[in-house]
Design an enzyme around this catalytic site. Structure first.
Site: not given
Length: 381
Positions: A245, A317
């Site tokens: 991610s 993220h």
């Protein structure tokens, strides 16, 4: 040109010759000005005998020319707009694919200057293989550990099952194994985690590679992965980290910056066709929010409902996303460079370096990390 020569021309060539014979004198009169002013284009064309365009064609011409916002229309632009309906038939299959990629990456106001250059000069050497290679590697590692976990009695499901003992996964107790800050991207928690990452990085990464070349995109992706793990180590000091991610959100950050900064240009003409609609700012922003939101939501769920072997963090993220915003300015090829962007380049580079140095120092001096695990790699317990 003789009638015999005319008979051997295809329809597109005949159309171009007809347009040139009728309308080029208008553009020749304004050659020293860099093109015909749009405000007088309709009047000048109607003043030339026999040169009045059909109303629909004139409206199409004015609408598309106005998208470029330079106030003038050159003859080459006029020809491209008037033959747009048949232009794609002259492109090879690869050039059509490249054109779609350009529509998805280059802002519409920059396409005027660069589209033809890329179509003529891009030779797919080196090919856009970085995202494909990384994706295949991630799939291979996932399958390998899924089989190994099954042999240990642990099932890999949609949202659970990961090799907590792997030398690739980031573990705060083994931060001295520096490669883990990068290699955690090969480990995924369940197949949904893997699928979301693959969709995002292929959908965003391949078009970027075709325009910016694989080494630039690979650099942004890899540094996004590292920034994600470093950011995670600051925010969530006791939790493991897995998944690509960080790299995916670095690509999202770079794309989102382009969408926001060029919203007006990327929205114009979105009703002209399927490709224009798909590459428009609202559609791209929606895809980014839906896929990114779903992936982040899954990561948060896994963080707080981890299996008995431990939970996996989600802060990568945000670290990867921020890295993408900054590195996209610094690393990716600038399609239409402006003077003030040099200053922005330095600002973004300095901010990124400061954040990375801070995270490294945090890892070296913060006392709240778990005790180091000095056992030989890689204990299963």
């Amino acid at each position: 040109m003789t009638s015999f020569e005319m008979d051997h021309l295809d329809d597109d060539q005949k159309q171009r010759l007809l347009l040139e014979s009728r309308y080029k004198p208008i553009f020749d009169r304004h050659e020293h000005e860099g093109g015909v002013p749009l405000k007088s284009l309709r009047q000048e064309m109607e003043e030339v005998g026999g040169s009045k365009l059909p109303r629909g064609k004139m409206e199409l011409l004015l609408r598309r020319a106005d998208e470029y916002q330079d106030g003038k229309l050159e003859f080459g632009e006029f020809i491209r707009i008037m033959t747009a309906e048949t232009g794609d038939r002259q492109l090879t299959a690869f050039q059509k694919l490249l054109k779609i990629s350009l529509n998805g990456v280059i802002p519409r106001n920059a396409q005027k200057k660069r589209m033809e250059y890329y179509l003529d000069h891009y030779n797919c050497c080196p090919p856009p293989l970085f995202m494909i290679f990384i994706s295949l590697a991630e799939i291979g590692v996932f399958v390998f550990y899924a089989i190994e976990l099954k042999g240990m009695g642990v099932e890999t499901t949609a949202s659970s099952g990961f090799p907590w003992y792997s030398p690739l996964i980031y573990k705060p107790q083994r931060r001295y194994e520096a490669w883990r800050f990068l290699t955690y991207m090969f480990i995924h928690v369940g197949y949904l985690h893997l699928v979301f990452n693959l969709i995002m990085q292929l959908m965003l990464g391949l078009p970027l590679e075709m325009v910016h070349k694989w080494w630039r995109v690979g650099f942004v992706y890899s540094l996004g992965v590292v920034a994600g793990s470093l950011g995670h180590s600051v925010v969530d000091t006791t939790t493991m980290l897995a998944g690509a991610s960080g790299g995916c959100y670095a690509l999202i950050g770079a794309q989102l910056a382009a969408v926001i900064m060029n919203w007006k240009e990327m929205t114009r003409g979105c009703q002209d066709g399927v490709v224009e609609f798909i590459s428009s700012a609202p559609v791209r922003l929606t895809l980014i929010l839906v896929l990114g939101g779903a992936d982040t939501g899954l990561a948060i769920y896994q963080r707080f409902t981890g299996d008995s072997k431990g939970s996996v963090g989600f802060a990568a993220h945000f670290g990867g996303f921020l890295a993408g915003l900054l590195l996209g300015i610094s690393v990716l090829k600038n399609i239409d460079k402006k003077p003030w962007e040099t200053v922005l380049w330095w600002i973004s580079t300095i901010i990124y370096c400061i954040l990375i140095i801070f995270c490294i120092c945090w890892n070296g001096f913060y006392p709240g990390f778990p005790d180091q695990d000095w056992r030989p790699c890689c204990p299963i317990t």
